[in-house]
Design a protein around this motif. Structure first.
Motif, mmCIF file in Angstrom:
data_model
loop_
_atom_site.group_PDB
_atom_site.id
_atom_site.type_symbol
_atom_site.label_atom_id
_atom_site.label_comp_id
_atom_site.label_asym_id
_atom_site.label_seq_id
_atom_site.Cartn_x
_atom_site.Cartn_y
_atom_site.Cartn_z
ATOM 1 N N GLY A 91 1.058 -1.798 -0.229
ATOM 2 C CA GLY A 91 -0.185 0.413 0.418
ATOM 3 C C GLY A 91 1.215 0.875 -0.297
ATOM 4 O O GLY A 91 0.417 2.482 0.442
ATOM 5 N N VAL A 92 1.880 0.748 -0.234
ATOM 6 C CA VAL A 92 3.048 2.478 -0.018
ATOM 7 C C VAL A 92 2.797 2.375 -1.700
ATOM 8 O O VAL A 92 2.994 2.044 -2.121
ATOM 9 C CB VAL A 92 4.791 1.829 0.223
ATOM 10 N N LEU A 93 3.325 3.886 -1.772
ATOM 11 C CA LEU A 93 2.533 4.321 -3.349
ATOM 12 C C LEU A 93 4.411 4.851 -3.753
ATOM 13 O O LEU A 93 4.888 5.521 -2.783
ATOM 14 C CB LEU A 93 1.901 5.569 -3.304
ATOM 15 N N VAL A 94 4.618 4.453 -4.933
ATOM 16 C CA VAL A 94 6.346 5.665 -5.363
ATOM 17 C C VAL A 94 5.727 6.494 -6.293
ATOM 18 O O VAL A 94 4.874 5.663 -7.203
ATOM 19 C CB VAL A 94 6.919 3.994 -5.403
ATOM 20 N N ARG A 95 5.882 7.494 -6.133
ATOM 21 C CA ARG A 95 5.998 8.436 -7.404
ATOM 22 C C ARG A 95 7.260 8.938 -8.067
ATOM 23 O O ARG A 95 7.840 9.392 -7.214
ATOM 24 C CB ARG A 95 5.280 9.115 -7.050
ATOM 25 N N ASN A 96 7.477 8.273 -9.211
ATOM 26 C CA ASN A 96 8.927 8.955 -10.103
ATOM 27 C C ASN A 96 9.926 8.385 -8.777
ATOM 28 O O ASN A 96 10.490 9.247 -8.823
ATOM 29 C CB ASN A 96 9.030 10.773 -10.216
ATOM 30 N N GLY A 97 10.224 7.381 -8.402
ATOM 31 C CA GLY A 97 10.773 6.768 -7.825
ATOM 32 C C GLY A 97 11.022 7.541 -6.513
ATOM 33 O O GLY A 97 12.385 6.857 -5.474
ATOM 34 N N ARG A 98 10.424 7.936 -5.921
ATOM 35 C CA ARG A 98 10.185 8.245 -4.389
ATOM 36 C C ARG A 98 8.675 8.029 -3.804
ATOM 37 O O ARG A 98 7.953 8.288 -3.521
ATOM 38 C CB ARG A 98 10.490 9.895 -4.822
ATOM 39 N N VAL A 99 8.820 8.156 -2.258
ATOM 40 C CA VAL A 99 7.855 7.391 -1.385
ATOM 41 C C VAL A 99 7.395 8.816 -0.804
ATOM 42 O O VAL A 99 8.353 9.384 -0.517
ATOM 43 C CB VAL A 99 7.992 6.448 -1.537
ATOM 44 N N ASP A 100 6.473 9.628 -0.143
ATOM 45 C CA ASP A 100 6.568 10.229 0.744
ATOM 46 C C ASP A 100 6.512 9.646 1.714
ATOM 47 O O ASP A 100 5.676 9.343 2.490
ATOM 48 C CB ASP A 100 5.044 10.781 0.508
ATOM 49 N N LEU A 101 7.360 10.464 2.640
ATOM 50 C CA LEU A 101 7.493 9.874 3.543
ATOM 51 C C LEU A 101 6.921 11.097 5.624
ATOM 52 O O LEU A 101 6.838 9.676 6.295
ATOM 53 C CB LEU A 101 9.517 10.207 4.621
#
Length: 125
Positions: A91-101
């Motif tokens: 359930g962790v979204l990775v957008r453009n190689g990055r996770v919203d910490l």
């Protein structure tokens, strides 16, 4: 005769315990893991421990990211794609190689966890 498996140094064991503690659906940075293991400033050691651990250690390596939330593997590599897939499965979204910490980080503010409102003070001696 030398044992087939060398003992894991205590620092490595501490790092492994912290990585094993990261809850599903949460991520942490190499530096945060090092600090939680009592090894502040040893983020690179966290990477080394993960690299040396091997699959048999069954560590949730996918939950470990750079301090800015980026995946450490080069985009498009097999490891990068595997990490994105495993995180998505949690359930962790990775957008453009990055996770919203801010959204998926694991107890990002340790000071507030230890000293913030609602934490009982230790009795005075």
């Amino acid at each position: 005769m030398k044992p087939l498996r060398a003992e894991i140094p205590p620092e490595h064991a501490a790092i492994r315990r912290v990585i094993e503690s990261i809850p599903q659906g949460r991520v942490s940075s190499y530096g945060e893991i090092a600090a939680r293991a009592g090894l502040p400033g040893r983020a690179r050691l966290v990477g080394r421990v993960l690299g040396d651990a091997g699959a048999e250690a069954a560590l949730p390596w996918q939950r470990v990211l750079r301090s800015d939330g980026r995946i450490a593997f080069p985009p498009g590599t097999r490891a990068f794609r595997a990490q994105v897939r495993l995180l998505a499965g949690e359930g962790v979204l990775v957008r453009n190689g990055r996770v919203d910490l801010a959204l998926h980080g694991w107890e990002r503010d340790l000071d507030s966890q230890l000293w913030g409102p609602g934490v009982a003070a230790a009795p005075a001696n």
